[in-house]
Design an enzyme around this catalytic site. Structure first.
Site, PDB file in Angstrom:
ATOM      1  N   ARG A  61       0.850  -1.198   0.000  1.00 16.25           N
ATOM      2  CA  ARG A  61       0.000   0.000   0.000  1.00 16.25           C
ATOM      3  C   ARG A  61       0.885   1.247   0.000  1.00 16.25           C
ATOM      4  NH1 ARG A  61      -4.978  -0.792   4.114  1.00 16.25           N
ATOM      5  NH2 ARG A  61      -4.522   1.432   4.269  1.00 16.25           N
ATOM      6  N   ASP A  63       2.235   5.111  -0.296  1.00 16.71           N
ATOM      7  CA  ASP A  63       1.761   6.379   0.240  1.00 16.71           C
ATOM      8  C   ASP A  63       1.493   7.382  -0.877  1.00 16.71           C
ATOM      9  OD1 ASP A  63       2.034   5.437   2.843  1.00 16.71           O
ATOM     10  OD2 ASP A  63       4.072   6.219   3.072  1.00 16.71           O
ATOM     11  N   ARG A 212      11.632   5.717   3.031  1.00 14.41           N
ATOM     12  CA  ARG A 212      11.944   7.138   2.959  1.00 14.41           C
ATOM     13  C   ARG A 212      12.749   7.606   4.172  1.00 14.41           C
ATOM     14  NH1 ARG A 212       6.132   9.224   2.273  1.00 14.41           N
ATOM     15  NH2 ARG A 212       7.122  11.299   2.458  1.00 14.41           N
TER      16      ARG A 212
END
Length: 292
Positions: A61, A63, A212
């Site tokens: 999933r 972002d 990230r």
């Protein structure tokens, strides 16, 4: 969560890609934001002339703002509907979907397949340039500009301390009831002939903001603000460090999802749902961490 395909239905694997720029992530939102899942489910409903929305299950999933080149999802469709539309489904979806999302393959999935739980790894790429002039305008939606020179060798040295199975709580945004234990299988960086530094990040799964955050820590090493030992020390501390920045999403792309051989899919599906723990230190209790 039950994973049984209901009688009269067929499980269909979808291979797809999208430019995440104008999406509020993969998952459908309560307040009507534009999402990848929402667009594909709407398109499926339209091209199959269905009154019902058939829900997708996805491998990862992503972002808001994150791209995908090799995303995988599955959907359970009535056998009659699948038989009627399978031959022309891809072409009809191409005509109905917006241009920033494409479905490349739609095929009946092997027995035991689950796009999320059968996966054994996900591979992401994060692209960044330290060119003093900035990012090529044609690549600006997919490459981060870092305005300090980067030492890729130092970044790779730092990355090696992060490999393996760890609790990545220091690099994840916690979610209630979810574990932050992951196995980081690959984390390496390479500068291409065009000067773009591509980080390859592969793990059995990722927790929220993990890639990230890892890249944010490595950039601090690459530009000399922190020594190569620092990311490993942050990992060992097990708590969020304010110096670890979550870099912008547009440099990140889900490149590929890996699955085992067909005869191992069901076992992997079951294994991935188990609760995850790290080996207990000598003399310590075993404890248990709730799985995703």
């Amino acid at each position: 969560m039950s994973d049984k395909v209901e009688p009269g239905y067929v499980r269909v694997r979808l291979d797809l890609s999208y430019d995440g720029k104008d999406f509020s992530g993969w998952a459908k939102q309560a307040h009507g934001q534009r999402t990848v899942q929402g667009e594909i489910e709407d398109a499926l409903r339209t091209v199959t002339r269905s009154s019902e929305t058939y829900e997708l299950t996805v491998a990862g999933r992503t972002d808001a703002g994150v791209h995908a080149r090799g995303q995988v999802a599955h959907v359970d469709l009535p056998e009659a509907l699948w038989a009627e539309h399978r031959e022309k489904l891809l072409k009809r979806l191409a005509g109905r979907l917006p241009k920033d999302v494409r479905v490349w393959s739609a095929a009946e999935a092997p027995d035991g397949f689950n796009a999320r739980f059968s996966a054994i790894w996900r591979r992401y790429a994060y692209r960044v340039t330290d060119h003093p002039g900035g990012v090529d305008p044609l690549l600006r939606g997919h490459v981060l500009w870092h305005d300090w020179p980067l030492d890729v060798d130092a970044m790779n040295e730092a990355a090696r301390a992060l490999l393996g199975e760890h609790d990545f709580a220091a690099y994840c945004k916690r979610r209630e009831g979810a574990t932050t234990i992951r196995t980081l299988q690959e984390l390496s960086l390479e500068r291409g002939a065009d000067g773009i530094v591509t980080a390859t990040v592969r793990a059995d799964a990722f927790c929220h903001n993990m890639v990230r955050s890892l890249i944010g820590a490595l950039l601090f090493v690459g530009d000399g603000h922190r020594p190569p030992e620092w990311p490993g020390k942050v990992l060992a501390a097990g708590v969020r460090d304010s110096a670890v920045h979550v870099v912008r999403p547009h440099g990140l792309t889900l490149e590929e999802v890996g699955y085992p051989a067909d005869d191992l899919l069901r076992a992997r599906n079951k294994e991935a749902r188990n609760r995850r723990t790290l080996p207990a230190p000598s003399g310590a209790g075993t404890g248990c961490v709730t799985c995703d």
